[in-house]
Scaffold this motif. Structure first.
Motif, PDB file in Angstrom:
ATOM      1  N   TYR A   5     -14.119   4.603  -4.721  1.00  0.00           N
ATOM      2  CA  TYR A   5     -13.678   4.591  -3.327  1.00  0.00           C
ATOM      3  C   TYR A   5     -13.965   3.228  -2.691  1.00  0.00           C
ATOM      4  O   TYR A   5     -15.048   2.662  -2.882  1.00  0.00           O
ATOM      5  N   SER A  48      -1.613  -3.829   5.668  1.00  0.00           N
ATOM      6  CA  SER A  48      -2.089  -2.445   5.654  1.00  0.00           C
ATOM      7  C   SER A  48      -0.908  -1.487   5.824  1.00  0.00           C
ATOM      8  O   SER A  48       0.096  -1.840   6.446  1.00  0.00           O
ATOM      9  N   PRO A  49      -1.006  -0.258   5.291  1.00  0.00           N
ATOM     10  CA  PRO A  49       0.137   0.664   5.321  1.00  0.00           C
ATOM     11  C   PRO A  49       0.664   0.969   6.715  1.00  0.00           C
ATOM     12  O   PRO A  49       1.873   1.052   6.922  1.00  0.00           O
ATOM     13  N   GLU A  57      -9.136   3.252  -0.054  1.00  0.00           N
ATOM     14  CA  GLU A  57      -8.449   3.006  -1.318  1.00  0.00           C
ATOM     15  C   GLU A  57      -9.111   3.825  -2.416  1.00  0.00           C
ATOM     16  O   GLU A  57     -10.336   3.796  -2.572  1.00  0.00           O
ATOM     17  N   GLY A  60      -6.536   2.456  -6.588  1.00  0.00           N
ATOM     18  CA  GLY A  60      -5.404   1.573  -6.342  1.00  0.00           C
ATOM     19  C   GLY A  60      -4.416   2.091  -5.311  1.00  0.00           C
ATOM     20  O   GLY A  60      -3.478   1.386  -4.942  1.00  0.00           O
ATOM     21  N   GLN A  61      -4.608   3.325  -4.828  1.00  0.00           N
ATOM     22  CA  GLN A  61      -3.751   3.882  -3.792  1.00  0.00           C
ATOM     23  C   GLN A  61      -4.499   3.863  -2.460  1.00  0.00           C
ATOM     24  O   GLN A  61      -5.716   4.053  -2.424  1.00  0.00           O
ATOM     25  N   VAL A  62      -3.756   3.657  -1.366  1.00  0.00           N
ATOM     26  CA  VAL A  62      -4.393   3.500  -0.056  1.00  0.00           C
ATOM     27  C   VAL A  62      -3.867   4.542   0.913  1.00  0.00           C
ATOM     28  O   VAL A  62      -2.661   4.791   0.999  1.00  0.00           O
ATOM     29  N   ILE A  63      -4.791   5.161   1.646  1.00  0.00           N
ATOM     30  CA  ILE A  63      -4.390   6.020   2.760  1.00  0.00           C
ATOM     31  C   ILE A  63      -5.053   5.509   4.036  1.00  0.00           C
ATOM     32  O   ILE A  63      -6.120   4.893   3.999  1.00  0.00           O
ATOM     33  N   TYR A  72      -9.831  14.293   3.482  1.00  0.00           N
ATOM     34  CA  TYR A  72      -9.810  13.985   2.053  1.00  0.00           C
ATOM     35  C   TYR A  72     -11.231  13.751   1.533  1.00  0.00           C
ATOM     36  O   TYR A  72     -11.642  14.339   0.518  1.00  0.00           O
TER      37      TYR A  72
END
Length: 202
Positions: A5, A48-49, A57, A60-63, A72
């Motif tokens: 994380y 940033s998304p 993160e 490798g995936q970002v929320i 989560y």
């Protein structure tokens, strides 16, 4: 293999990112704690998304969106409450803390002195009713929901901690909420985190 994380948030010991830090700390989960200065965030914002913090993160995936990150992280660490009604109660308390947080932010970030005083007065009226409701709804075992620590307890601690620094007697009329704060502080991971976290202005 446990996921890695990486939490990115401002260099502050309050706010939405701090709750995520507390969740991981309480659960004894290691994470990369990236603390940004405001200028660093300005440079990063476009990548940033959703152009906002906190960001989490995982592999490798970002929320982003703090509520999504809270839920989560809490589910991943077993701090979201039992599935079903208990989990809904936990989310209720956390959502309520957002109401308090927004009113506190409203005072802190208001630059017009007259409006700031109005907001301070409104906050002073809001807080006793808010705490009274939480006291009524709080469980009797030192937890807002159920008989073990959930992220509702951590959210309450995170939101009320700044008030207690200024008003140590703020919870003297609320014994069940006082026990919630004491139990959060007694958590080994939280206690270690608080003792070691960087000093900040916020």
């Amino acid at each position: 293999m446990a996921p890695k994380y990486k939490l990115t948030y401002f260099k502050a010991s309050v706010g939405r990112g701090e709750l995520v830090r507390l969740i991981f700390a309480a659960a004894g989960v290691e994470f990369e704690d990236v603390r940004l200065e405001r200028e660093e965030w300005r440079l990063l914002k476009e990548t940033s998304p959703m152009g906002q913090l906190p960001m989490l993160e995982v592999g490798g995936q970002v929320i982003c969106q703090s509520g999504a990150i809270f839920r989560y992280a809490a589910k991943e660490t077993g701090l979201s409450g039992a599935a079903g009604w208990e989990e809904a109660q936990v989310d209720m308390f956390v959502s309520g803390m957002e109401d308090l947080t927004m009113k506190m932010y409203g005072v802190y970030f208001e630059r017009d002195e007259a409006k700031k005083e109005e907001k301070k007065t409104a906050l002073a009226s809001f807080v006793p009713n808010f705490l009274g409701n939480y006291e009524k709804l709080c469980g009797s075992d030192g937890h807002l929901v159920g008989t073990s620590l959930t992220y509702a307890d951590l959210a309450f601690f995170n939101g009320i901690d700044d008030i207690l620094k200024k008003r140590p007697d703020a919870l003297e009329k609320y014994p069940k909420l006082t026990k919630v704060v004491e139990d959060v502080k007694a958590n080994k991971g939280v206690a270690t985190y608080i003792a070691e976290r960087p000093e900040t202005l916020l």
